[in-house]
Design an enzyme around this catalytic site. Structure first.
Site, mmCIF file in Angstrom:
data_model
loop_
_atom_site.group_PDB
_atom_site.id
_atom_site.type_symbol
_atom_site.label_atom_id
_atom_site.label_comp_id
_atom_site.label_asym_id
_atom_site.label_seq_id
_atom_site.Cartn_x
_atom_site.Cartn_y
_atom_site.Cartn_z
ATOM 1 N N GLY A 130 50.934 41.676 34.018
ATOM 2 C CA GLY A 130 50.504 40.275 34.053
ATOM 3 C C GLY A 130 49.877 39.732 32.787
ATOM 4 O O GLY A 130 49.925 38.544 32.527
ATOM 5 N N GLU A 171 42.995 41.052 30.753
ATOM 6 C CA GLU A 171 43.549 40.983 32.106
ATOM 7 C C GLU A 171 43.973 39.559 32.426
ATOM 8 O O GLU A 171 43.386 38.592 31.919
ATOM 9 C CB GLU A 171 42.476 41.504 33.082
ATOM 10 C CG GLU A 171 42.756 41.366 34.556
ATOM 11 C CD GLU A 171 43.903 42.207 35.081
ATOM 12 O OE1 GLU A 171 44.970 42.207 34.443
ATOM 13 O OE2 GLU A 171 43.745 42.833 36.138
ATOM 14 N N ASP A 172 45.014 39.423 33.244
ATOM 15 C CA ASP A 172 45.498 38.090 33.598
ATOM 16 C C ASP A 172 44.553 37.343 34.526
ATOM 17 O O ASP A 172 44.228 36.190 34.294
ATOM 18 C CB ASP A 172 46.912 38.163 34.218
ATOM 19 C CG ASP A 172 47.006 39.130 35.396
ATOM 20 O OD1 ASP A 172 46.002 39.805 35.731
ATOM 21 O OD2 ASP A 172 48.101 39.229 35.988
ATOM 22 N N ASP A 210 40.508 38.757 40.715
ATOM 23 C CA ASP A 210 40.622 38.365 42.122
ATOM 24 C C ASP A 210 39.500 39.067 42.894
ATOM 25 O O ASP A 210 38.350 38.639 42.819
ATOM 26 C CB ASP A 210 42.037 38.756 42.580
ATOM 27 C CG ASP A 210 42.418 38.217 43.933
ATOM 28 O OD1 ASP A 210 42.448 36.996 44.114
ATOM 29 O OD2 ASP A 210 42.711 39.027 44.838
ATOM 30 N N THR A 213 40.447 45.912 40.331
ATOM 31 C CA THR A 213 41.134 46.414 39.140
ATOM 32 C C THR A 213 40.157 46.580 37.971
ATOM 33 O O THR A 213 40.099 47.639 37.341
ATOM 34 C CB THR A 213 42.262 45.439 38.731
ATOM 35 O OG1 THR A 213 43.130 45.260 39.844
ATOM 36 C CG2 THR A 213 43.033 45.967 37.537
ATOM 37 N N LEU A 214 39.386 45.534 37.701
ATOM 38 C CA LEU A 214 38.483 45.604 36.550
ATOM 39 C C LEU A 214 37.327 46.564 36.801
ATOM 40 O O LEU A 214 36.867 47.240 35.874
ATOM 41 C CB LEU A 214 37.980 44.213 36.174
ATOM 42 C CG LEU A 214 39.010 43.405 35.379
ATOM 43 C CD1 LEU A 214 38.561 41.967 35.186
ATOM 44 C CD2 LEU A 214 39.275 44.065 34.017
ATOM 45 N N LYS A 252 39.160 33.781 40.044
ATOM 46 C CA LYS A 252 39.081 33.168 41.383
ATOM 47 C C LYS A 252 37.770 33.611 42.021
ATOM 48 O O LYS A 252 37.750 34.582 42.785
ATOM 49 C CB LYS A 252 40.220 33.682 42.268
ATOM 50 C CG LYS A 252 41.599 33.199 41.968
ATOM 51 C CD LYS A 252 42.540 33.814 43.016
ATOM 52 C CE LYS A 252 43.980 33.555 42.735
ATOM 53 N NZ LYS A 252 44.862 34.308 43.658
ATOM 54 N N ARG A 295 57.281 34.720 35.573
ATOM 55 C CA ARG A 295 56.370 35.238 34.549
ATOM 56 C C ARG A 295 56.440 34.465 33.246
ATOM 57 O O ARG A 295 55.464 34.374 32.521
ATOM 58 C CB ARG A 295 56.712 36.701 34.214
ATOM 59 C CG ARG A 295 56.123 37.708 35.132
ATOM 60 C CD ARG A 295 56.181 39.083 34.492
ATOM 61 N NE ARG A 295 56.176 40.126 35.499
ATOM 62 C CZ ARG A 295 55.081 40.565 36.127
ATOM 63 N NH1 ARG A 295 53.917 40.046 35.847
ATOM 64 N NH2 ARG A 295 55.161 41.512 37.027
HETATM 65 P P1 5GP Z 1 41.903 42.373 41.812
HETATM 66 O O1 5GP Z 1 41.991 43.840 41.573
HETATM 67 O O2 5GP Z 1 40.842 41.666 41.024
HETATM 68 O O3 5GP Z 1 41.838 42.052 43.292
HETATM 69 O O4 5GP Z 1 43.293 41.768 41.457
HETATM 70 C C1 5GP Z 1 43.731 41.639 40.234
HETATM 71 C C2 5GP Z 1 45.239 41.644 40.215
HETATM 72 O O5 5GP Z 1 45.831 40.995 41.357
HETATM 73 C C3 5GP Z 1 45.665 40.835 39.048
HETATM 74 O O6 5GP Z 1 45.731 41.642 37.910
HETATM 75 C C4 5GP Z 1 47.031 40.349 39.482
HETATM 76 O O7 5GP Z 1 47.977 41.328 39.169
HETATM 77 C C5 5GP Z 1 46.931 40.211 40.972
HETATM 78 N N1 5GP Z 1 46.684 38.812 41.363
HETATM 79 C C6 5GP Z 1 45.579 38.309 41.952
HETATM 80 N N2 5GP Z 1 45.711 36.987 42.190
HETATM 81 C C7 5GP Z 1 46.922 36.634 41.717
HETATM 82 C C8 5GP Z 1 47.644 35.382 41.665
HETATM 83 O O8 5GP Z 1 47.208 34.293 42.080
HETATM 84 N N3 5GP Z 1 48.881 35.432 41.104
HETATM 85 C C9 5GP Z 1 49.428 36.584 40.620
HETATM 86 N N4 5GP Z 1 50.640 36.520 40.111
HETATM 87 N N5 5GP Z 1 48.771 37.768 40.640
HETATM 88 C C10 5GP Z 1 47.540 37.793 41.188
HETATM 89 MG MG MG Z 2 46.966 42.218 36.639
#
Ligand code: 5GP
Ligand code: MG
Length: 181
Positions: free
Chosen positions: A50, A103-104, A107, A111-112, A135, A169
């Site tokens: 991402g 990181e993209d 959420d 991940t981080l 978010k 993408r």
């Molecule tokens: P976390 O580990 O913080 O829950 O999620 C992070 C990962 O979830 C991001 O790196 C991404 O890959 C995916 N992700 C979360 N929200 C979105 C979204 O709105 N769109 C997309 N494409 N990926 C998301």
């Molecule tokens: Mg990601």
């Protein structure tokens, strides 16, 4: 904006190309200033897939000494702590180096949180994060973002590296997806 023809399953453009490019430029300037007097090369670690477009725009605006590395993870729902798995590790040795994770989107924070804890065991001089989108409504774990692009609502977004089943993408803007049934 009105001249953009949106795909059927996209609701609207959330952040347009010019706004993204300006913000990435501002983040690069901040990074250039903050790491201006490094005694070692900055390692930027892009989280695949991402972040690849954000990272490539960001690094081309850096004037400081840096190297680019990548890591690939998979995350799956339902787990508690072990829901992030390492698919491909970095290649650079982080010991004694400054590391910036790119990181993209932030959420839940899983991940981080995983990456920060994992990288800290490798004895880097510092570890920070640059995140394009946040978010806040979705956070489960507290994450400190050193460089943030934009705060967005709790919707699924695509474009500028972010996908839906590998689609969208390479859109130059960030768009909101229609909720998928
Ligand atoms: P976390 O580990 O913080 O829950 O999620 C992070 C990962 O979830 C991001 O790196 C991404 O890959 C995916 N992700 C979360 N929200 C979105 C979204 O709105 N769109 C997309 N494409 N990926 C998301
Ligand atoms: Mg990601």
């Amino acid at each position: 904006m009105s001249d953009i023809l949106l795909a059927d399953d996209l609701v609207r453009v959330l952040i347009d190309e010019e706004t993204i490019q300006n913000r990435v430029g501002q983040l690069a300037s901040q990074i250039n200033r903050d790491y201006a007097h490094l005694e070692s090369t900055l390692i930027l670690v892009g989280v695949l897939k991402g972040s690849f477009i954000f990272l490539s725009d960001l690094v081309r605006k850096l004037t400081i000494d840096h190297v680019v590395d990548f890591i690939a993870l998979s995350s799956y729902d339902g787990g508690e702590s072990g829901n992030v798995r390492l698919l491909m590790d970095t290649r650079e040795n982080m010991e004694g180096k400054h590391v910036l994770i790119v990181e993209d989107i932030l959420d839940s924070g899983n991940t981080l949180d995983y990456l920060m804890r994992n990288f800290r065991t490798r004895a880097p001089k510092s570890v920070r994060t640059a995140v394009l989108l946040d978010k806040p409504e979705r956070h489960i774990l507290p994450i400190d973002i050193a460089y943030l692009g934009f705060t967005i609502p709790d919707v699924w977004v695509v474009g500028y590296g972010l996908d839906y089943n590998e689609k969208y993408r390479t859109l130059p803007y960030i768009a909101e997806m229609k909720p998928q049934g």
